[in-house]
Every structure is written in structure tokens, then in C-alpha cells.
Design an enzyme around this catalytic site. Structure first.
Site, PDB file in Angstrom:
ATOM      1  N   GLU A 186       1.653  73.379   2.131  1.00 45.74           N
ATOM      2  CA  GLU A 186       1.624  74.536   3.068  1.00 45.74           C
ATOM      3  C   GLU A 186       1.099  74.218   4.194  1.00 45.74           C
ATOM      4  O   GLU A 186       0.520  74.706   4.808  1.00 45.74           O
ATOM      5  CB  GLU A 186       0.648  75.660   2.433  1.00 45.74           C
ATOM      6  N   GLU A 303       5.765  76.648  -8.647  1.00 51.27           N
ATOM      7  CA  GLU A 303       4.392  77.539  -8.771  1.00 51.27           C
ATOM      8  C   GLU A 303       5.424  79.096  -9.156  1.00 51.27           C
ATOM      9  O   GLU A 303       4.844  79.976  -8.963  1.00 51.27           O
ATOM     10  CB  GLU A 303       3.674  77.800  -7.750  1.00 51.27           C
TER      11      GLU A 303
HETATM   12  C1  XIL Z   1      -4.557  79.678  -6.630  1.00 50.37           C
HETATM   13  C2  XIL Z   1      -4.990  79.633  -8.018  1.00 50.37           C
HETATM   14  O1  XIL Z   1      -3.884  80.308  -8.902  1.00 50.37           O
HETATM   15  C3  XIL Z   1      -6.344  80.674  -8.273  1.00 50.37           C
HETATM   16  O2  XIL Z   1      -6.817  80.456  -9.378  1.00 50.37           O
HETATM   17  C4  XIL Z   1      -7.271  80.285  -6.844  1.00 50.37           C
HETATM   18  O3  XIL Z   1      -8.176  81.240  -6.999  1.00 50.37           O
HETATM   19  C5  XIL Z   1      -6.555  80.215  -5.739  1.00 50.37           C
HETATM   20  O4  XIL Z   1      -5.507  79.277  -5.662  1.00 50.37           O
HETATM   21  N1  XIL Z   1      -0.401  78.452  -3.645  1.00 50.37           N
HETATM   22  C6  XIL Z   1      -0.876  77.140  -4.351  1.00 50.37           C
HETATM   23  C7  XIL Z   1      -1.952  77.231  -5.252  1.00 50.37           C
HETATM   24  O5  XIL Z   1      -0.634  76.144  -3.906  1.00 50.37           O
HETATM   25  O6  XIL Z   1      -2.728  76.287  -5.399  1.00 50.37           O
HETATM   26  C8  XIL Z   1      -2.621  78.613  -5.528  1.00 50.37           C
HETATM   27  O7  XIL Z   1      -3.387  78.741  -6.672  1.00 50.37           O
HETATM   28  C9  XIL Z   1      -1.712  79.774  -5.461  1.00 50.37           C
HETATM   29  C10 XIL Z   1      -0.690  79.663  -4.132  1.00 50.37           C
END
Ligand code: XIL
Length: 393
Positions: A186, A303
Site C-alpha cells: 500500500e 487478499e
Molecule cells: C488486517 C487483518 O486481517 C486484521 O486482523 C488486522 O487487525 C488488520 O489488518 N490489507 C492488508 C492486510 O494488507 O494486512 C489487512 O489485514 C487487511 C487490509
């Protein structure tokens, strides 16, 4: 479709296409309408008209992906995998690759400045190895999940050393065992209004734009075997100028990195999707993944989940979520550079979306392939269908 068709006539025509028309229905509907009307009708179509999400056989997602030379896997939390044996066996059945949801983030792995704690991430690595799965790393550089000590300890004089030491320590620990690493996560935020699109993140403030190059070079040195990924969010949203600008800036960043010989090898598209179908916007997604592939990069859906707040019954919500999965994946998997699909969790029982979305009806969210009881949902069918229809790698 004839231009002079009445609105009702057009709707009847679209509905008469029947359930088996599949993703093509979206395209058909959107060609015949304009603007938000378009969108509403697409949504209604999915709700009112059951689609065909049938699949042949009961092979797992892992097997269906592998049959095409692809990978399917999911994010998991160590605590969940080690405490719920039913979940662990569903995970082992469906997934060919595992990514720790939080355990490799700075906060997870480096509780103190001078102490790394690999325990939880190692347990996940062992789980992957014991179940013949690949393992992937997330993430070496991110503006979030930084430990409390970060502000106090890191300054512009020591930042480069701290960053490279961190990457070398963590990536070396798993060297040779990682399928891929999300090296930087990001880094683009167009709302921050920099000409290069970079997010005003701690590492940028400390080291300038080169922090990205530094990170990739350190990761390549520490683990020459892992595929090095630039991971980004909101590349998948297609109706806002801001998302368009983001895609442009990401392509420019990747081009810049490639031209400087920075060892970035793949783009991770997070793919946290909402409830709107792509419809006619799908061609922009197709174009984007092609442009990424033309840079010589692989693509990983890193994701994926689909969240919605639709005030519908569970069956209709599940159909909508499934339709979004299948529509999106059928486009991204059509691109031969796409090598893997990861969902951000496997079961609705354990999803970060439950904290992000408050439904007015108080019902639980259903963004993932398995429901809270670990049963396969239509979203599972949709992913299975996307693999079954994907071109062979
Ligand atoms: C999220 C996790 O799923 C949560 O458990 C945590 O509290 C916050 O992070 N983008 C990403 C991930 O790259 O690392 C994030 O994961 C979700 C959004």
C-alpha cells in the site's frame, strides 16, 4: 440489442436469458442501459434471478487451481489454526498456500526493538510444511501495524539500517521456504496529492521515495528464491476517478522500479471487493491486468473477500457475493500472468470483515468461501467455477 427496445422489453429480454447465461448477463444488461439505472438493474438481476453456480465433482479449491497450474490459498491466524482442529482440516483440504494474517507484520514479529519473535509465524510455517502447502510472507514494509517503539527508535539517520536489517533478519529466517513476499504494501495514496502518487507514510518521510527500492533490494539479497511482490489495495474498484488515478500511479511506480532494475516481480491485487458487479467496467480490469503483465510482472490476487450490507435474505446475499467472485476472477484468471488466488481467510467464522462492517439487521457477514460452520457456500462454487473455466497455465 436494438436501440429502440422499451425499458420493460429490454428487461424481459435480459431475464429471459436464463440462469445459465452466467457472467455474460452482466455485460448484456449493462450494454443496454446507462448510469446508475444500469447498476440497480444488475443488482436486482442477481437477487431475483437464481444463477447457475453448479460445479462438477467435489474436488477442493486447491485441486481445481492446481489442475490449471494455479495456486489457491488463504490467510490464517496462528491462534485459530492451532485451536480449531475442524478449521485446520478444512484449511488443509482447501488450501495449497498459507499466508499469516498478522504474524509477520512488524507488530507481530518484533515486539521490541531488539527482539524478534518468530514463534507464531514459525508455527504457521510448520503447519504449511506438514500439510504440503506453500507459505507466503506478508509484509515487510507497511505504514500500518508498526510497533509502539517505532516512533521513539527510528529517525532519518538510522532508518535505512533499521529497515534493511529488519528485512534481512526476517526474510533470511524463511529463506528458501517462502513462495513469495509482499515486500511493500500500500505505498500509493493519490489523496495525499504527491505527483508520484506515493503515500505520506513513515518510511517515505524518513527515507524519501527510495525506501521502496531499498526494501526490494534487501529482500532479494536475503531470499533470492522468493517471488517479490508489490501489494496494493483498491485497484479493483472501477467507478471512481480516484481508483482510476490509483491504477495509473501504481503502473507508473512499477514502470519506474523496473526501469531502475529494482527486483519487483509481481503485483499483488488485494481484491477486497464490495457488492457491486463490475458489469461493463470489467473491460478496464482486463486492460489493467494486461498492462501489468506487459511490464513482465506476475499477478497474485492476494487478499480477496467480498463484503456487502445488502438488506436481503441470506440466500440472495450469498448469490450476490458468489456472482462478484466469479465475475472478478474470470477476468483476472483470463490473464496468463495471474498465478495465484488467495482469500483473506477461509471461513466466515474468522474474518476481519466482521469488525469492519456493521450490518443494520445485525446478521453476520458472509464474505468468504466457507460459512461459519465450515460448509461450502456459493462463494466456494464461484471460485471453483472460475478455476474450472480458467485457461491452462
Ligand atoms: C488486517 C487483518 O486481517 C486484521 O486482523 C488486522 O487487525 C488488520 O489488518 N490489507 C492488508 C492486510 O494488507 O494486512 C489487512 O489485514 C487487511 C487490509
Amino acid at each position: 440489442m436494438p436501440h429502440n427496445m422499451t425499458r420493460i422489453g429490454r428487461r424481459a429480454f435480459v431475464l429471459s436469458l436464463g440462469a445459465s447465461a452466467g457472467a455474460g448477463m452482466f455485460a448484456m444488461a449493462s450494454k443496454s442501459r446507462r448510469g446508475s439505472d444500469d447498476q440497480e438493474d444488475q443488482d436486482r438481476l442477481t437477487r431475483d434471478k437464481p444463477r447457475d453456480f453448479s460445479v462438477n465433482g467435489d474436488a477442493s479449491l486447491r485441486e481445481r487451481a492446481a489442475a490449471k497450474g494455479l495456486l489457491y490459498g488463504a490467510a490464517a491466524r496462528e491462534q485459530v489454526l492451532t485451536s480449531n482442529p475442524d478449521f485446520a482440516s478444512a484449511f488443509a483440504r482447501e488450501c495449497g498456500i498459507l499466508v499469516p494474517e498478522n504474524e509477520l507484520k512488524w507488530q507481530g514479529i518484533r515486539p521490541r526493538f531488539d527482539r524478534f519473535n518468530f514463534k507464531r509465524a514459525d508455527e504457521l510455517a510448520d503447519f504449511a510444511r506438514d500439510h504440503d502447502m506453500l507459505y507466503r510472507g506478508h509484509t515487510l514494509v507497511w505504514h500500518k501495524a508498526l510497533p509502539a517503539w517505532f516512533k521513539e527508535k527510528v529517525n532519518s539517520k538510522n532508518a535505512e539500517k533499521i529497515l534493511t536489517d529488519h528485512i534481512k533478519t526476517v526474510a533470511k529466517h524463511y529463506a528458501g521456504k517462502m513462495h513469495s513476499w509482499d515486500v511493500v504494501n500500500e505505498a500509493i495514496e493519490v489523496a495525499d496529492k504527491r505527483p508520484d502518487g506515493l503515500r505520506k507514510a513513515p518510511w517515505l518521510n524518513l527515507l524519501g521515495p527510495d525506501y521502496i527500492d531499498i526494501a526490494f533490494r534487501a529482500a532479494a539479497e536475503a531470499d533470492p528464491k522468493a517471488l517479490l511482490v508489490y501489494n496494493e489495495n483498491q485497484l479493483e474498484h472501477y467507478n471512481k476517478p480516484r481508483n482510476e488515478a490509483k491504477r495509473t500511479q501504481v503502473l507508473k511506480l512499477l514502470e519506474r522500479l523496473k526501469s531502475k532494475g529494482v527486483p519487483v516481480q509481481a503485483l499483488g491485487m488485494q481484491s477486497h471487493l464490495g457488492s457491486k458487479p463490475l458489469g461493463s467496467q470489467g473491460k478496464k480490469l482486463r486492460q489493467f491486468v494486461k498492462e501489468v503483465a506487459d511490464l513482465g510482472l506476475k499477478i497474485i490476487v492476494t487478499e480477496m473477500d467480498v463484503s456487502e450490507k445488502l438488506p436481503w435474505d441470506v440466500a440472495a446475499r450469498d448469490r450476490q457475493v458468489a456472482a462478484i467472485y466469479e465475475e472478478y476472477l474470470s477476468i483476472v484468471l483470463d490473464e496468463p500472468a495471474t498465478i495465484a488466488v488467495m482469500t483473506w481467510g477461509l471461513s466466515d467464522r474468522y474474518t476481519w470483515i466482521s469488525k469492519r462492517i456493521q450490518r443494520q439487521d445485525g446478521a453476520s457477514v458472509r464474505p468468504l468461501p466457507l460459512d461459519a460452520q465450515l460448509e461450502r457456500k456459493l462463494a466456494w462454487n464461484a471460485i471453483a467455477r472460475a478455476f474450472d473455466h480458467a485457461p491452462q497455465r
